[in-house]
Scaffold this motif. Structure first.
Motif, short mmCIF file in Angstrom:
data_model
loop_
_atom_site.label_atom_id
_atom_site.label_comp_id
_atom_site.label_asym_id
_atom_site.label_seq_id
_atom_site.Cartn_x
_atom_site.Cartn_y
_atom_site.Cartn_z
N ILE A 155 0.83 -1.22 0.00
CA ILE A 155 0.00 0.00 0.00
C ILE A 155 0.85 1.25 0.00
N PHE A 156 1.81 1.36 0.92
CA PHE A 156 2.53 2.62 1.12
C PHE A 156 3.84 2.71 0.35
N THR A 157 4.55 1.61 0.16
CA THR A 157 5.82 1.64 -0.58
C THR A 157 5.86 0.50 -1.59
N ARG A 164 15.18 -1.48 -6.73
CA ARG A 164 16.11 -1.78 -5.65
C ARG A 164 15.66 -0.99 -4.42
N ILE A 165 15.35 -1.69 -3.36
CA ILE A 165 14.82 -1.04 -2.17
C ILE A 165 15.56 -1.54 -0.94
N LEU A 333 19.70 3.68 -3.72
CA LEU A 333 18.56 2.80 -3.96
C LEU A 333 17.35 3.57 -4.48
N ASP A 334 16.33 2.80 -4.90
CA ASP A 334 15.10 3.36 -5.45
C ASP A 334 14.00 3.48 -4.39
N GLY A 335 14.38 3.46 -3.15
CA GLY A 335 13.39 3.57 -2.08
C GLY A 335 13.91 2.92 -0.81
N HIS A 336 13.25 3.20 0.30
CA HIS A 336 13.67 2.63 1.57
C HIS A 336 12.46 2.42 2.48
#
Length: 455
Positions: A155-157, A164-165, A333-336
């Motif tokens: 839902i959120f991420t 890549r996270i 990275l592309d998110g965390h």
């Protein structure tokens, strides 16, 4: 021609393993963490292996530094056990030769089986463990959203294929548990796992618990905490090389590395042994160049090949999210996804800080109505958390602010809806599950939750 090509590859591999001409030297200096070898300097390159023989045993090390007097070699064993005068031979660069038959196997950082299931077959073509990432303009674009089965993430991420996270967490906050839940995802053809610096007892727990459902399509590379820094540094590189092999075959690959921080710790030990200065909290400069080289190798491959979806655990030393290694990884990275100790102390798992976590590719996964819903949910959660202390002190009276009243009524139920234990089945449609749990008391039919579910 195909048969001749295979014969040439086999001969080339044989020359690497058993060359007709061997170039040797001797050990001239020994320390607890490295040794010096003379007689090989003109023939060596950085990153190549050197094998040691004392008549009874054989071991290998990696060249870390070269000068006119000799070469600095760091052994793959936890400590140097050979003495002065031991023979040393050039052994070429580290490489692996993966095969589809590696699925279901557990190997160490140098590609040797450690699962007791017999010898490991090797392919005809060796691949380097330190390959270059695909060129930027040849890579395919990230497009397809994935379902992880973890409601808070979906839902959120949300995650897309080839993304890549990072999972950022202090010790004991549930990082490994969340990784085990993500390992259940069935959206991938192949799963490659690197367990770096883990406790020995946790390896079988992960393999026979979290990875059990996907064991037949997974390859696991293990370097436990008691192994030397060379093995811990090499394990993620070997796992990445294996993932690249399956990616180039057209597979959708899930790569899990637990953890990149321990890889950085091992790289620091190696760099300091090679004589590099410590510049940031004890880390040498090469650590901050090695990290993006590793992380950039994950992601989509060239057009017509598969993709590597990378999930990298990042252990936050002392719960300091501004640690230089964590900061460098977060920027690459592309998110965390941030795990919060305060949330874990409340018994709410997975302990994801919804406001502090972000996916830079979320807009590729959300439908327009879902994007609006998540924006509204974040606003409610922000109002709820910002006024928590005020409400606990009795400084807020119900009715003074309709938005705060709505947040107080809904956010605890949102938190409860997102609670998920490892034993729970993965969520197939996280938005539908959330709407079903909130609709009875919250909104009439046709509200934003229903629209998001139908979208």
């Amino acid at each position: 021609m195909h048969a001749l090509s295979r014969l040439k590859t086999a001969i080339d591999s044989a020359f690497v393993e058993m060359p007709l001409l061997r170039i040797g030297g001797v050990v001239t200096e020994v320390s607890p963490t490295y040794c010096r070898v003379s007689g090989l300097s003109p023939f060596l390159r950085l990153g190549e292996r050197v094998s040691f023989h004392d008549g009874a045993r054989t071991a290998i090390g990696e060249v870390m530094r070269i000068d006119e007097e000799g070469a600095t070699v760091k052994p793959f064993e936890a400590r140097m056990t050979f003495g002065i005068g031991t023979q040393a031979w050039r052994a070429g660069p580290v490489s692996l030769a993966p095969l589809p038959a590696w699925k279901g196997r557990v190997i160490n950082a140098v590609g040797e089986p450690v699962d007791g299931l017999g010898p490991l077959a090797h392919g005809e073509k060796a691949v380097p463990v330190d390959a270059e990432p695909p060129k930027a303009m040849t890579r395919a674009r990230v497009q397809r959203p994935l379902v992880t089965g973890v409601k808070a993430i979906d839902i959120f991420t949300p995650i897309c294929e080839g993304q890549r996270i990072g999972i950022f967490a202090g010790s004991g906050v549930g990082k490994s548990t969340l990784l085990s839940m993500l390992a259940h995802a069935d959206s991938f053809d192949t799963v490659v796992v690197a367990l770096v610096g883990e406790r020995g007892r946790e390896v079988r727990e992960f393999l026979e618990g979290a990875l059990a459902a996907n064991r037949s399509r997974s390859v696991t590379v293990v370097a436990t905490g008691d192994e030397g820094p060379m093995m811990r540094r090499l394990a993620p590189l070997s796992a990445m090389a294996i993932a690249e092999y399956f990616r180039d075959r057209g597979d959708s690959v899930l790569l899990i590395v637990d953890s990149v921080t321990r890889y950085a710790h091992a790289a620091r030990d190696v760099a300091l042994a090679a004589g590099e200065p410590a510049v940031a909290r004890g880390y040498a400069p090469s650590v901050f160049s090695d990290l993006p080289k590793l992380l950039e190798r994950a992601g989509p491959g060239a057009e017509g090949t598969g993709a590597i979806t990378g999930i990298f655990a990042v252990l936050i030393d002392g719960d300091d999210h501004n640690d230089p290694v964590a900061d460098a990884i977060r920027g690459t990275l592309d998110g965390h996804v941030v795990l919060d100790r305060a949330i874990a102390d409340q018994g709410r798992y997975p302990a994801i800080n919804l406001l502090g976590s972000i996916s830079r590719l979320a807009n590729l996964a959300w439908k327009p109505e879902q994007r609006e819903l998540v924006r509204n949910l974040r606003t409610l959660i922000s109002r709820f958390e910002d006024t928590r202390d005020l409400r606990l002190m009795g400084g807020y009276q119900a009715g003074a602010d309709p938005e705060i009243d709505r947040a107080v009524a809904m956010v605890p139920r949102i938190y409860e809806a997102l609670r998920q234990d490892p034993g729970h089945p993965p969520a197939k449609d996280a938005f539908a599950d959330l709407a079903a749990l909130l609709r009875p008391q919250a909104q009439p039919a046709g509200d934003s939750f229903t629209q998001a579910r139908q979208g």
